[in-house]
Scaffold this motif. Structure first.
Motif, short mmCIF file in Angstrom:
data_model
loop_
_atom_site.label_atom_id
_atom_site.label_comp_id
_atom_site.label_asym_id
_atom_site.label_seq_id
_atom_site.Cartn_x
_atom_site.Cartn_y
_atom_site.Cartn_z
N MET C 1 0.84 -1.17 0.00
CA MET C 1 0.00 0.00 0.00
C MET C 1 0.89 1.24 0.00
SD MET C 1 -1.24 2.43 2.44
CE MET C 1 0.03 3.24 3.39
N PRO C 2 0.50 2.35 -0.55
CA PRO C 2 -0.78 2.49 -1.25
C PRO C 2 -0.78 1.84 -2.64
CG PRO C 2 0.50 4.48 -1.48
CD PRO C 2 1.30 3.57 -0.58
N HIS C 3 -1.99 1.59 -3.11
CA HIS C 3 -2.19 1.14 -4.48
C HIS C 3 -2.90 2.23 -5.26
CE1 HIS C 3 -1.12 -3.17 -4.18
NE2 HIS C 3 -1.55 -3.09 -2.94
N VAL C 4 -2.45 2.44 -6.48
CA VAL C 4 -3.08 3.41 -7.38
C VAL C 4 -3.56 2.67 -8.63
CG1 VAL C 4 -2.70 5.42 -8.86
CG2 VAL C 4 -1.66 5.33 -6.58
N PHE C 5 -4.82 2.94 -9.00
CA PHE C 5 -5.41 2.36 -10.20
C PHE C 5 -5.86 3.51 -11.09
CE2 PHE C 5 -5.87 -1.87 -8.21
CZ PHE C 5 -5.81 -1.53 -6.87
N LEU C 6 -5.18 3.69 -12.20
CA LEU C 6 -5.55 4.76 -13.13
C LEU C 6 -6.16 4.14 -14.38
CD1 LEU C 6 -3.52 7.87 -14.14
CD2 LEU C 6 -4.41 6.37 -15.91
N GLU C 7 -7.25 4.71 -14.82
CA GLU C 7 -7.87 4.31 -16.09
C GLU C 7 -7.97 5.54 -16.99
OE1 GLU C 7 -11.58 1.62 -15.20
OE2 GLU C 7 -11.39 3.22 -13.71
N TYR C 8 -7.74 5.33 -18.28
CA TYR C 8 -7.94 6.43 -19.24
C TYR C 8 -8.58 5.86 -20.49
CZ TYR C 8 -3.70 4.66 -21.53
OH TYR C 8 -2.78 3.86 -22.16
N THR C 9 -9.47 6.63 -21.05
CA THR C 9 -10.19 6.15 -22.24
C THR C 9 -9.31 6.28 -23.48
OG1 THR C 9 -11.25 8.31 -22.46
CG2 THR C 9 -12.46 6.60 -21.28
N SER C 10 -9.53 5.38 -24.41
CA SER C 10 -8.63 5.26 -25.56
C SER C 10 -8.74 6.44 -26.53
CB SER C 10 -8.91 3.94 -26.30
OG SER C 10 -10.25 3.90 -26.73
N ASN C 11 -9.75 7.30 -26.35
CA ASN C 11 -9.82 8.47 -27.24
C ASN C 11 -8.95 9.64 -26.75
OD1 ASN C 11 -11.42 9.07 -25.05
ND2 ASN C 11 -13.24 9.65 -26.22
N LEU C 12 -8.28 9.44 -25.64
CA LEU C 12 -7.32 10.45 -25.17
C LEU C 12 -5.96 10.06 -25.74
CD1 LEU C 12 -8.59 10.78 -21.49
CD2 LEU C 12 -9.25 12.10 -23.52
N THR C 13 -5.80 10.32 -27.02
CA THR C 13 -4.72 9.69 -27.78
C THR C 13 -3.33 10.20 -27.39
OG1 THR C 13 -5.28 11.29 -29.50
CG2 THR C 13 -6.08 9.05 -29.78
N ASP C 14 -3.27 11.37 -26.78
CA ASP C 14 -1.96 11.90 -26.39
C ASP C 14 -1.67 11.68 -24.91
OD1 ASP C 14 -1.31 12.77 -28.94
OD2 ASP C 14 -2.40 14.66 -28.66
N PHE C 15 -2.54 10.98 -24.23
CA PHE C 15 -2.31 10.70 -22.81
C PHE C 15 -1.13 9.75 -22.67
CE2 PHE C 15 -3.10 8.56 -18.76
CZ PHE C 15 -3.30 9.66 -17.93
N GLU C 16 -0.23 10.09 -21.76
CA GLU C 16 0.98 9.27 -21.57
C GLU C 16 0.91 8.61 -20.20
OE1 GLU C 16 4.04 12.17 -22.13
OE2 GLU C 16 3.89 12.10 -24.31
N PRO C 17 0.48 7.37 -20.15
CA PRO C 17 0.24 6.73 -18.85
C PRO C 17 1.50 6.57 -18.01
CG PRO C 17 0.02 5.13 -20.64
CD PRO C 17 0.13 6.47 -21.27
N ASP C 18 2.62 6.29 -18.63
CA ASP C 18 3.86 6.15 -17.83
C ASP C 18 4.20 7.46 -17.14
OD1 ASP C 18 4.80 3.41 -18.31
OD2 ASP C 18 4.97 4.04 -20.40
#
Lengths: 119, 119, 119
Positions: C1-18
């Motif tokens: 802990m802590p745990h983080v869960f991030l979700e992003y929709t696929s139409n956010l094409t410039d979102f950089e999850p890393d």
């Protein structure tokens, strides 16, 4: 809020997740519990790796989690859950060769710490 | 119910999720806490995008969430959690080049609003 | 802990999850709420199948769930949530053609049954 998380196992080959989400969102709008239709954020995940029980029967499931800001009554939550389960059952197209379980849970989002922004 | 959600990071290249789920389900059946083996619905997700901490060490994790209908005692929950952690540890095949963290959480499903159907 | 869960929709094409996860982990370390940076376990999921509301507008979302061992005050949770939301907003690169909603929730991990192991 609300957030909807739908999971379906990959052996439900005729399950149409887009169709399921649209139906779920309409059920939620029709409940009258939510101020704005655009607040409903729903997603579906196809579950590729799963195991139901320990037996050899071919089994699958659809599970829906509905997350709501805390404060709604147990009655309202139960009604929402029942409406969503009924909506799932009406989707039909269940394979006869798979034992399918449907389930719906309702979970509270902690109202005091929930934050959002509309860009 | 119960529902099991297992996540494993993609750098655990020898992790066998099917094997892990089968072991987990057997642990849960053996606990005697559940009326029917087919009620246990478990899924595994391979996590492709993750970050453990802020350091440069190569790290990974396996996390299991066990969701149970509310009402079980803290002792029962702790026992289930410990049994699942022990089951994970025995899976072995951990890469020596990755710092691996295993964790298990138990969460309540709201009993009053949980609904299910068997098709 | 802590745990983080991030979700992003696929139409956010410039979102950089890393990039988003690294920023989130730095925000959490900077909060001073956690003993060790390596305890922070974060993952991001790209959501391919989703539906926001029932309208025809093009919409997307980023949702972050932060799971903490139980016991922190409502004030601390709210501060963490606000810091994470601010961190998301600063990521920028949001497509002008998509109505984007950002949300952060904080959830308790049951402290009594949470178990972990470092291999």
């Amino acid at each position: 809020m609300p957030h909807v998380f739908l999971e379906y196992t990959s052996n439900l080959t005729d399950f149409e997740p887009d169709n399921a989400l649209l139906r779920i969102n309409h059920v939620l709008v029709a409940s009258g519990q939510f101020a704005a239709e655009f607040d409903i954020k729903s997603r579906a995940t196809r579950v590729e790796t799963f195991r139901v029980g320990t037996g050899l029967t071919v089994r699958g499931f659809v599970h829906v989690k509905l997350a709501l800001l805390s404060g709604r009554s147990p009655q309202v939550k139960a009604q929402l859950s029942e409406s969503l389960l009924a909506g799932l059952q009406e989707l039909g197209n269940w394979p006869s060769s798979v034992e399918v379980q449907l389930s719906v849970e309702v979970v509270d989002l902690d109202r005091e710490s929930y934050r959002k922004a509309l860009l």
